[in-house]
Design a protein around this motif. Structure first.
Motif: not given
Length: 340
Positions: A237-257
């Motif tokens: 479960a912690w791997v899924l949480v890490g993906w959601i936080v780091l990839i699906a949120t931080v990386v997604a927003y920053v690369t989008g901008v």
């Protein structure tokens, strides 16, 4: 003249390189955003409340973006309304409605419903702001709505949970609110707030709001120490949480901008439509959520409609353009990578 010609070629090459990098960043953003629902659904099915998963996502990303927020702390004084609106709508509203919807309906269906946002934006422009829209834009709306009817299979009396569909529509409405806020601040010129700073403070505002709503102190934290089921496969479960936080949120927003900075907002918004394709494919492969042929056709119509709606109106002219300026009534709202 040869020197000037060489300079023009160099500038053109640099512009092409910037556009290529921008397209790459937009694709990364679309893929990163598209994986959020696939990672979140096993956590929800494993015992976490949808609001708790949203809180983990937003609070974790806000913590990662704290250095950016500190760097742009002047925004709190200069643009408090924009930061509050972004946090409430583009972060807390979109994410909470989207994650709550995927707890009741398939990931692909929820995201396709959310992609009605461009059509709803045009409705806002036409009926609230009373500005004209093009025939192509109207065609995009018709295609998107017709495609949505196929996705939810209206001929069978809505084969999906009605509350789940309403929650997905709520996510689309929250996204419209962000588009409207973006349009209000898009003509500020040199005084325009840095998008990364807006994202950082939006995450902080969203985390504060979600803390009150989700009350994470009552969350079953033991779920994070266990594994979650992904169509028969066990994933920590912690791997899924890490993906959601780091990839699906931080990386997604920053690369989008960053992609919007190198592309026109219209082009970046169109590339972002791939998010729905990515989410549907990942849900099919990893979660076993298969859509019927009519639903796939409907999803294609939704994306085509979104494409037309986002690219049917001309972009705003640059500050250097002194001739051929586009009238304000024809300027379009600037899309951004804010999907779930």
């Amino acid at each position: 003249m040869p020197v000037r010609g060489t300079q023009k070629k160099l500038r053109g090459a640099a512009a092409d390189g910037g556009r290529g990098l921008g397209l790459g960043l937009a694709l990364v953003s679309a893929v990163a955003f598209g994986g959020s629902g696939v990672a979140a659904k096993p956590l929800i099915e494993g015992g976490l409340d949808a609001l708790h998963v949203v809180w983990l996502r937003v609070a974790g990303a806000a913590l990662v973006m704290l250095p950016v927020a500190w760097r742009h702390r002047a925004l709190v004084r200069r643009r408090p309304a924009l930061l509050a609106g972004f946090g409430l709508l583009a972060v807390a509203g979109v994410q909470a409605c989207y994650f709550a919807s995927i707890s009741r309906i398939p990931v692909g269906v929820a995201l396709l419903v959310e992609y009605l946002a461009p059509a709803l934006v045009l409705g806002w422009v036409r009926f609230v702001q009373r500005r004209p829209v093009t025939r192509a834009a109207a065609l995009g709306v018709v295609l998107a709505v017709g495609g949505l009817a196929c996705v939810v299979e209206v001929w069978s009396g809505l084969s999906f949970d009605a509350v789940g569909l309403l929650l997905a529509l709520g996510a689309a409405c929250c996204q419209v609110g962000y588009f409207v806020l973006s349009d209000q601040g898009s003509d500020a010129g040199a005084d325009a707030p840095d998008p990364l700073g807006v994202i950082a403070y939006g995450l902080l505002v969203g985390a504060a709001v979600l803390t009150v709503l989700a009350r994470p102190w009552g969350m079953d934290w033991g779920v994070l120490a266990r594994t979650a089921d992904m169509d028969g496969s066990r994933v920590p479960a912690w791997v899924l949480v890490g993906w959601i936080v780091l990839i699906a949120t931080v990386v997604a927003y920053v690369t989008g901008v960053l992609s919007v900075r190198r592309l026109s907002p219209a082009v970046a918004g169109v590339v972002a439509c791939l998010e729905a394709v990515v989410a549907t494919v990942l849900a099919w492969v990893l979660l076993g959520e298969r859509l019927s042929a009519p639903q796939l056709v409907g999803g294609a119509l939704v994306l085509v409609g979104a494409f037309i709606a986002q690219s049917s109106a001309p972009a705003k002219p640059s500050p250097d353009d002194t001739a051929g300026a586009v009238p304000e009534s024809e300027q379009r709202l600037s899309p951004s990578g804010t999907a779930a």
